[in-house]
Design a protein around this motif. Structure first.
Motif, short mmCIF file in Angstrom:
data_model
loop_
_atom_site.label_atom_id
_atom_site.label_comp_id
_atom_site.label_asym_id
_atom_site.label_seq_id
_atom_site.Cartn_x
_atom_site.Cartn_y
_atom_site.Cartn_z
N ILE A 249 0.70 -1.17 -0.03
CA ILE A 249 -0.32 -0.07 0.04
C ILE A 249 0.86 1.18 0.41
CG2 ILE A 249 -1.67 1.03 1.11
CD1 ILE A 249 -2.67 -1.40 2.65
N ALA A 250 1.97 1.19 0.99
CA ALA A 250 2.69 2.39 1.17
C ALA A 250 3.45 2.63 -0.44
CB ALA A 250 3.82 2.13 1.88
N CYS A 251 3.80 1.47 -0.94
CA CYS A 251 4.42 1.80 -2.32
C CYS A 251 3.59 2.44 -3.44
CB CYS A 251 4.92 0.37 -2.74
SG CYS A 251 5.74 0.21 -4.37
N LYS A 252 2.32 2.01 -3.30
CA LYS A 252 1.48 2.40 -4.39
C LYS A 252 1.29 4.03 -4.18
CE LYS A 252 0.16 1.07 -7.48
NZ LYS A 252 0.98 1.13 -9.01
N ALA A 253 1.05 4.28 -2.84
CA ALA A 253 0.60 5.56 -2.40
C ALA A 253 1.74 6.50 -2.48
CB ALA A 253 0.02 5.49 -1.24
N ALA A 254 2.83 6.06 -2.47
CA ALA A 254 3.95 7.08 -2.53
C ALA A 254 4.15 7.80 -3.70
CB ALA A 254 5.34 6.37 -2.25
N VAL A 255 4.97 9.10 -3.91
CA VAL A 255 5.15 9.69 -5.09
C VAL A 255 5.85 8.78 -5.91
CG1 VAL A 255 5.76 12.06 -5.35
CG2 VAL A 255 6.42 10.91 -3.16
N LYS A 256 5.50 8.87 -7.15
CA LYS A 256 6.16 8.17 -8.20
C LYS A 256 7.54 8.78 -8.28
CE LYS A 256 2.73 5.47 -9.56
NZ LYS A 256 1.34 6.16 -9.59
N ALA A 257 8.48 7.88 -8.86
CA ALA A 257 9.66 8.52 -9.51
C ALA A 257 9.04 9.38 -10.67
CB ALA A 257 10.63 7.33 -9.97
N HIS A 258 9.84 10.17 -11.29
CA HIS A 258 9.23 10.93 -12.47
C HIS A 258 8.38 12.32 -12.07
CE1 HIS A 258 11.32 7.86 -14.30
NE2 HIS A 258 10.37 7.08 -14.15
N ASP A 259 8.26 12.46 -10.52
CA ASP A 259 7.33 13.57 -10.16
C ASP A 259 8.35 14.57 -10.06
OD1 ASP A 259 4.76 12.25 -7.93
OD2 ASP A 259 5.05 12.24 -10.23
N ALA A 260 8.09 15.76 -10.55
CA ALA A 260 8.83 16.99 -10.46
C ALA A 260 8.61 17.56 -9.06
CB ALA A 260 8.54 17.95 -11.45
N LEU A 261 9.50 17.63 -8.04
CA LEU A 261 9.28 18.23 -6.74
C LEU A 261 9.97 19.65 -6.56
CD1 LEU A 261 10.20 15.40 -4.08
CD2 LEU A 261 7.93 15.78 -5.31
N SER A 262 9.07 20.38 -5.83
CA SER A 262 9.64 21.61 -5.59
C SER A 262 10.63 21.65 -4.67
CB SER A 262 8.74 22.68 -5.35
OG SER A 262 8.22 22.25 -3.81
N GLU A 263 11.44 22.86 -4.24
CA GLU A 263 12.34 22.57 -3.15
C GLU A 263 11.76 22.56 -1.82
OE1 GLU A 263 15.98 25.14 -1.21
OE2 GLU A 263 15.12 25.91 -3.09
N LYS A 264 10.44 23.20 -1.84
CA LYS A 264 9.81 22.93 -0.55
C LYS A 264 9.54 21.79 -0.13
CE LYS A 264 6.07 25.26 1.58
NZ LYS A 264 4.75 25.78 1.25
N GLU A 265 9.14 21.11 -1.26
CA GLU A 265 8.40 19.69 -1.26
C GLU A 265 9.89 18.70 -0.72
OE1 GLU A 265 6.37 19.77 -5.07
OE2 GLU A 265 4.87 18.86 -3.99
N ALA A 266 10.64 18.88 -1.79
CA ALA A 266 12.05 18.17 -1.37
C ALA A 266 12.37 18.37 0.25
CB ALA A 266 13.08 18.63 -2.24
N ARG A 267 12.44 19.40 0.72
CA ARG A 267 12.94 19.67 1.90
C ARG A 267 12.04 18.95 2.87
NH1 ARG A 267 16.56 22.75 3.58
NH2 ARG A 267 17.70 23.93 2.03
N ALA A 268 10.84 19.12 2.59
CA ALA A 268 9.48 18.50 3.42
C ALA A 268 9.86 17.05 3.61
CB ALA A 268 8.25 18.78 2.93
#
Ligand code: ADP
Ligand code: MG
Length: 584
Positions: free
Chosen positions: A522-541
Motif C-alpha cells: 500500500i505504501a508503495c502504491k501511495a508513494a510519490v512516483k519517481a518522475h514527479d517533479a518536486l519543488s524545493e519546498k517539497e524536497a525539504r519536507a
C-alpha cells in the motif's frame, strides 16, 4: 459395534510413546534433558544410522542407584516433581516421568549408571518395554544410555521417518539447542563415526554465551551478531541477533528459548519479525538466538507432550519486551549507507567508505548495487546524514534529490523515501489504534470471482482495522467505501486496493509476513512516483519527514533511500590531501 475391551498393556504403551517419541531427534532431546537435569557438565552423543541404529549418550551427572535404574523406566516415575504445584517452581527440563518409559516401549534400550559416591554401577536392558536383563556393571562415572533399533516394533512409525539427511539435521538441531542453552556444559556430537561438533564448556555470562553462539552458528556469525538485552515486568530478554543488513533467505537460523527450554512460540516469533520490519525485504530472515527468562509461575510448560510449546499467563507482555529489546539493538547499530568503490568485474571488494572506516579498511557489508559503486554501511549514529544546513541542489531525472550536506553530497531516492515515510506512519497509526480513514465519495467497485469475494469478506474485520471498508455488491463485485486518509494522494486507489486484495488472498494474512507485505504494498502504491517533479519546498519536507522515521535509511523492501559521499570522501576521490577548510 464390537464389544469394548481395554487395550493390552504393550499396545497401549506403544501408542502412548507415539506422542512423545516422534523421531530419533525426540529420543535425543529427552535423553539430553535428563543428562542436563542430572547436573552433567560433560555430555557425549553418538549417532549411527541417522539415529535408527543407535543413539548413545554418556553423561557425568549424578547417576542412579541400582534400585532406581529399573524404576526410571516405569511410567510416570520421576524424581523431579511430587505434586502438581511443583510445576510452578519447576527448575528441571523433565517432569512428566514418561520419556524413558516411552523410549523403552519402542526400542531396545540399555542404561548403565552409577550413583555419585557409590562404588557399584548397575546395568538394565529393556526390549520393547520388557525387562531383558539387569546386573551389576563395571564402575563408570554418571549415566550412559544406548537406544538401538528405534521403532523396531512400531513399523508404521518407522515408515514415517524422513530421509537420513533430514533425520540427521533434526538430531543436529537438538544438540545445537542444548548447547546454546547450556554454555557451561561441554558437548561432543559424533554422527556416523565422525565427530561433527565439539563445544567446550565456558562460564562467565555474556562472553561465554557469545562464544557458544559463535561455535554453534559459525564464527563469522558470532562475530557480527548484535547483543540485545532488556528487563521488564519480571521478564528478561537476552538475544544475539543479525544486524539489519545481514539477513538470510532462510528462517533456519532462529533459536528461541524460554527458561532455557527450546520452544516454538508464535508471540516471540512475531515480536522478532516486528523488530526487523523496518529493515527487512521480502523473504529475508534474521539469525536470532533468543533467551527469555520468565518466572516459572507465569509459564505453562505442560502444554504439549514433547514440551516444545509453552504458554504465558495472560498479561505477560512478551511481545513488547522482545520487540523493544531487538529494536533498540538494531537501531543503535544502524547508519546511513555510504558510496564506496567495488573491485574489478563488479565484484565487491572491501568497503573503504567513510573516513572512519577507511583507516581501518575493515571489510564491511556491501549491499548489491550497480557497478562501479556499491553501498556500504559503517556503524554510527542513525541520523548522521541529517543536517540543518542541507542545501537543496536539484533533482536528477525527476527521481533523485541532490543535497549539499555540509560539504558532502547526499542523494535521496524520492520514491523510496516517500514509501518509507508512509509505511511508518501507516504502521504507527494502525498500532496505536488511531487510524484516520476517509469515506470515498463514490464507492469503488472491484470485480472478483465469488471465491475471492468470500475470502475478502472473511477478512473484513482485518481490512477494516487497516483502514479499508468493503462490502459485497452483487455476486462478483466488491465495493470499497473507505480507505486510509494517509493515502489521499494515491493516484490510483483502485490499483492499490487490488494489490492489497491480492495480498490478502495469497497469504495467510494473519502472519506477520503477510501483514508486512500488505502494508509495504500500500505504501508503495501511495508513494510519490519517481518522475514527479518536486519543488524545493517539497524536497525539504520529504527530508524532514524522513528524519522523523524510525529508520529512514531504507525503504520497506530493504532498498536504501539514500546514498552519501561526505566531504572527506569527496576530497579523497579527487586526490586532495584533505577536505577544503570550512567556509573557505
Ligand atoms: P522425567 O525426566 O520427566 O523425570 P524420565 O522418564 O525422562 O522422566 O526419567 C525418569 C527419571 O530417571 C528421572 O526423573 C531421573 O530421576 C532418572 N534419570 C533419567 N535419566 C537420568 C540420567 N541421565 N542421570 C540421572 N538420572 C536420570
Ligand atoms: Mg526426562
Amino acid at each position: 459395534m464390537p464389544a469394548l475391551r481395554p487395550l493390552p498393556e504393550d499396545v497401549a504403551s506403544r501408542i502412548a510413546a507415539g506422542e512423545v517419541i516422534e523421531r530419533p531427534a525426540s529420543v535425543l532431546k529427552e535423553l539430553l534433558e535428563n543428562a542436563l537435569d542430572a547436573g552433567a557438565k560433560k555430555i557425549d552423543v553418538e549417532i549411527r544410522g541417522a539415529g535408527r541404529e543407535l543413539i548413545r549418550i554418556a553423561d557425568n551427572g549424578t547417576g542412579l542407584a541400582p534400585e532406581d535404574c529399573r524404576l526410571a523406566f516405569e511410567r510416570h516415575t520421576t524424581s523431579k516433581i511430587r505434586k502438581l504445584e511443583d510445576l510452578e517452581k519447576l527448575s528441571t527440563f523433565g517432569f512428566r516421568g514418561e520419556a524413558l518409559f516411552s523410549i523403552a516401549a519402542v526400542s531396545k534400550i540399555t542404561l548403565v549408571s552409577r550413583a555419585q559416591g557409590k562404588r557399584k554401577a548397575w546395568r538394565v536392558e529393556i526390549h520393547g518395554g520388557k525387562l531383558h536383563k539387569e546386573h551389576e556393571a563395571p564402575p563408570s562415572a554418571g549415566t550412559t544410555i544406548e537406544v538401538r533399533e528405534l521403532f523396531f516394533n512400531t513399523p508404521a512409525r518407522a515408515k514415517f521417518l524422513k530421509s537420513d539427511s533430514t533425520e540427521r539435521s533434526h538430531l543436529a538441531r537438538v544438540v545445537e539447542e542444548a548447547a546454546l542453552a547450556n554454555p557451561a556444559v561441554a558437548f561432543t556430537y559424533s554422527s556416523e563415526g565422525r565427530v561433527r561438533s565439539r563445544y567446550t564448556a565456558s562460564t562467565g555470562g555474556e562472553t561465554a554465551l557469545r562464544r557458544r553462539v559463535a561455535s554453534v552458528l559459525g564464527e563469522e556469525y558470532g562475530r557480527n551478531l548484535l547483543c540485545a538485552q532488556r528487563k521488564s515486568g519480571g521478564l528478561t530478554v537476552r538475544a544475539f541477533i543479525s544486524p539489519a543488513e545481514t539477513l538470510h533467505a532462510s528462517r533456519g537460523l532462529q533459536y528461541v528459548f524460554v527458561n532455557r527450554r527450546p520452544v516454538v512460540n508464535r508471540t516471540v516469533s512475531q515480536a522478532i519479525y516486528r523488530a526487523y520490519e523496518p529493515f527487512r525485504g521480502r523473504n529475508r530472515h534474521p539469525a536470532v538466538v533468543l533467551f527469555l527468562e520468565a518466572p516459572a509461575a507465569a509459564l505453562d510448560v505442560n502444554v504439549h507432550p514433547t514440551k516444545r510449546e509453552v504458554r504465558f499467563q495472560p498479561g505477560t507482555d512478551v511481545y513488547q519486551v522482545v520487540t523493544q529489546a531487538l529494536s533498540k539493538a538494531l537501531l543503535e547499530a544502524k547508519d546511513i549507507p555510504t558510496i564506496v568503490p567495488v573491485g574489478a568485474a563488479g565484484r565487491h571488494t572491501q568497503a573503504v567508505g567513510t573516513s572512519g572506516a577507511r583507516a581501518a579498511a575493515q571489510p564491511s557489508f556491501v549491499l548489491d548495487a550497480p557497478a562501479p559503486y556499491a553501498v556500504a554501511k559503517p556503524r554510527g549514529d542513525a541520523r548522521v546524514w541529517y543536517s540543518d544546513h542541507l542545501r537543496y541542489l536539484g533533482q536528477i531525472e525527476r527521481t533523485y534529490l541532490v543535497f549539499d550536506a555540509e560539504g558532502g553530497l547526499l542523494l535521496i531516492d524520492q520514491h523510496a523515501a516517500q514509501e518509507k515515510i508512509l509505511f511508518e506512519r501507516y504502521l504507527t497509526q494502525i498500532e496505536s489504534g488511531k487510524l484516520h480513514t476517509q469515506k470515498l465519495m463514490l464507492p469503488l467497485p472491484i470485480d472478483l470471482p465469488v471465491s475471492g469475494i468470500e475470502k475478502i469478506l472473511a477478512k473484513k474485520k482485518r481490512l477494516s482495522r487497516a483502514g479499508f471498508e468493503v462490502e459485497a455488491f452483487g455476486k462478483t463485485t466488491l465495493n470499497v467505501t473507505s480507505t486510509p486518509a494517509l493515502f489521499h494522494k494515491a493516484r490510483d486507489i483502485k490499483e492499490m486496493v487490488h494489490r492489497l486484495l491480492d495480498n490478502v488472498l495469497s497469504h495467510d494474512s494473519a502472519s506477520a509476513d503477510a501483514r508486512y507485505d500488505a502494508t509495504a504494498t500500500i505504501a508503495c502504491k501511495a508513494a510519490v512516483k519517481a518522475h514527479d517533479a518536486l519543488s524545493e519546498k517539497e524536497a525539504r519536507a520529504l527530508v524532514k519527514d524522513l528524519r522523523a522515521c524510525k529508520d529512514g535509511t531504507c525503504c520497506p523492501h530493504g532498498r536504501p533511500t539514500m546514498l552519501r559521499l561526505d566531504r572527506d570522501e569527496l576530497a579523497r576521490r579527487f586526490g586532495r590531501p584533505g577536505a577544503p577548510p570550512r567556509n573557505g
